[in-house]
Design an enzyme around this catalytic site. Structure first.
Site, PDB file in Angstrom:
ATOM      1  N   ARG A 180      -8.967   0.334  11.368  1.00  0.00           N
ATOM      2  CA  ARG A 180      -8.396  -1.014  11.373  1.00  0.00           C
ATOM      3  C   ARG A 180      -9.133  -1.938  12.325  1.00  0.00           C
ATOM      4  O   ARG A 180      -8.667  -3.049  12.607  1.00  0.00           O
ATOM      5  CB  ARG A 180      -6.886  -0.991  11.623  1.00  0.00           C
ATOM      6  CG  ARG A 180      -6.427  -0.300  12.864  1.00  0.00           C
ATOM      7  CD  ARG A 180      -4.902  -0.228  12.894  1.00  0.00           C
ATOM      8  NE  ARG A 180      -4.294  -1.527  12.769  1.00  0.00           N
ATOM      9  CZ  ARG A 180      -3.240  -1.802  12.010  1.00  0.00           C
ATOM     10  NH1 ARG A 180      -2.679  -0.855  11.317  1.00  0.00           N
ATOM     11  NH2 ARG A 180      -2.747  -3.012  11.976  1.00  0.00           N
ATOM     12  N   ARG A 198      13.164  -9.171   2.661  1.00  0.00           N
ATOM     13  CA  ARG A 198      13.710  -7.810   2.629  1.00  0.00           C
ATOM     14  C   ARG A 198      15.194  -7.779   2.950  1.00  0.00           C
ATOM     15  O   ARG A 198      15.646  -8.347   3.930  1.00  0.00           O
ATOM     16  CB  ARG A 198      12.989  -6.925   3.654  1.00  0.00           C
ATOM     17  CG  ARG A 198      11.697  -6.413   3.143  1.00  0.00           C
ATOM     18  CD  ARG A 198      11.003  -5.536   4.166  1.00  0.00           C
ATOM     19  NE  ARG A 198       9.640  -5.307   3.719  1.00  0.00           N
ATOM     20  CZ  ARG A 198       8.621  -5.005   4.510  1.00  0.00           C
ATOM     21  NH1 ARG A 198       8.816  -4.887   5.803  1.00  0.00           N
ATOM     22  NH2 ARG A 198       7.437  -4.821   4.011  1.00  0.00           N
ATOM     23  N   LYS A 253       0.813  -1.219   0.000  1.00  0.00           N
ATOM     24  CA  LYS A 253       0.000   0.000   0.000  1.00  0.00           C
ATOM     25  C   LYS A 253       0.843   1.263   0.000  1.00  0.00           C
ATOM     26  O   LYS A 253       0.416   2.290  -0.526  1.00  0.00           O
ATOM     27  CB  LYS A 253      -0.988  -0.002   1.167  1.00  0.00           C
ATOM     28  CG  LYS A 253      -0.373   0.229   2.540  1.00  0.00           C
ATOM     29  CD  LYS A 253      -1.480   0.211   3.597  1.00  0.00           C
ATOM     30  CE  LYS A 253      -0.922  -0.021   4.993  1.00  0.00           C
ATOM     31  NZ  LYS A 253      -0.166   1.090   5.550  1.00  0.00           N
ATOM     32  N   ARG A 255      16.901  -7.521   6.505  1.00  0.00           N
ATOM     33  CA  ARG A 255      16.441  -6.533   7.478  1.00  0.00           C
ATOM     34  C   ARG A 255      14.959  -6.698   7.844  1.00  0.00           C
ATOM     35  O   ARG A 255      14.190  -5.744   7.861  1.00  0.00           O
ATOM     36  CB  ARG A 255      16.735  -5.102   7.027  1.00  0.00           C
ATOM     37  CG  ARG A 255      16.455  -4.791   5.558  1.00  0.00           C
ATOM     38  CD  ARG A 255      16.366  -3.314   5.356  1.00  0.00           C
ATOM     39  NE  ARG A 255      15.133  -2.784   5.909  1.00  0.00           N
ATOM     40  CZ  ARG A 255      14.019  -2.592   5.180  1.00  0.00           C
ATOM     41  NH1 ARG A 255      13.976  -2.886   3.917  1.00  0.00           N
ATOM     42  NH2 ARG A 255      12.944  -2.092   5.743  1.00  0.00           N
ATOM     43  N   ARG A 286       0.917 -11.679  12.991  1.00  0.00           N
ATOM     44  CA  ARG A 286       0.624 -10.297  12.643  1.00  0.00           C
ATOM     45  C   ARG A 286      -0.365 -10.222  11.478  1.00  0.00           C
ATOM     46  O   ARG A 286      -1.314  -9.440  11.495  1.00  0.00           O
ATOM     47  CB  ARG A 286       1.953  -9.625  12.235  1.00  0.00           C
ATOM     48  CG  ARG A 286       1.984  -8.124  12.335  1.00  0.00           C
ATOM     49  CD  ARG A 286       3.430  -7.649  12.573  1.00  0.00           C
ATOM     50  NE  ARG A 286       4.322  -7.892  11.447  1.00  0.00           N
ATOM     51  CZ  ARG A 286       4.424  -7.088  10.379  1.00  0.00           C
ATOM     52  NH1 ARG A 286       3.678  -6.015  10.289  1.00  0.00           N
ATOM     53  NH2 ARG A 286       5.271  -7.367   9.401  1.00  0.00           N
TER      54      ARG A 286
END
Ligand code: ZN
Length: 218
Positions: A89, A128, A14, A163, A174
């Protein structure tokens, strides 16, 4: 322009889409983080409450975030179109936002759900990497961001470092928590004909084309 509400699980891209929409159409991007940063610095009694909460490691009370959002939406620049990023949210914020929209007479809006599989989102997150020398970002699982040679910076030949703050387990929790929280929002926006879904498993340029079309078809 149609105002947008982004509903996006972690790593759904996003941020990239917001940036493109701001550049192309001049949307105002509004995130909770930005609201709180501005709220900390406006010299009011409320700013003190925000600072106290944040500096003691606590959460800023909901009513403050709601108030900051309502004030922000009334500023002139938002009249031409805004993107809400990270709010609402949960079901409570969904209701709050509905109230704010009613009060401010905001009727032209769409909630865009970034539909991405947990597997794809997890790979992007855990993949990442960046270059310790030039700081360029890479992703070892995501095509457009892969280095030419695995683990090596294209520009300076340095070894890349991973990272991610997540591992598989923390990421899954999550991700699932986010989905559970927004499930009632998806149903709510769908019932009001304000929901559109984009397939966010694809490259960001393709996702952008879809969003672009959605905006132009109003
Ligand atoms: Zn480099």
């Amino acid at each position: 322009m149609t105002n947008l509400i982004f509903l996006a699980p972690p790593a759904a891209g996003k941020g990239t889409q917001s940036k493109r929409l701001v550049e192309k159409y001049g949307y105002v991007h509004i995130s909770t983080g930005d609201l709180l940063r501005a709220g900390r610095n406006d010299g009011t009694e409320r700013a003190k409450r925000i600072i106290d909460a944040q500096d003691s490691g606590g959460l800023v009370p909901d009513d403050i975030v709601d108030e900051l959002l309502k004030e922000r939406l009334q500023q002139d620049d938002c009249q031409k179109g805004f993107i809400l990023d990270g709010y609402p949210r949960n079901a409570k914020q969904f209701e709050t936002l509905k109230g704010i929209f009613n009060e401010l007479n905001i009727t032209d809006y769409l909630a865009i759900y970034f539909d991405i599989s947990m597997q794809e989102a997890m790979e992007r997150t855990l993949g990442r990497q960046n270059c310790p020398k030039c700081k360029r970002d890479y992703n070892k699982f995501y095509g457009p961001m892969m280095p030419k040679e695995d683990g090596i910076c294209d520009d300076c030949n340095e070894a890349l470092v991973t990272r991610s703050d997540d591992n598989e387990e923390t990421f899954k929790v999550r991700f699932q928590t986010y989905l559970n929280n927004i499930e009632p929002l998806l149903k709510g926006y769908e019932a009001e004909n304000h929901l559109v879904k984009v397939d966010a498993n694809r490259e960001s340029i393709l996702v952008f084309e879809d969003i672009d079309k959605i905006i132009n078809e109003g």
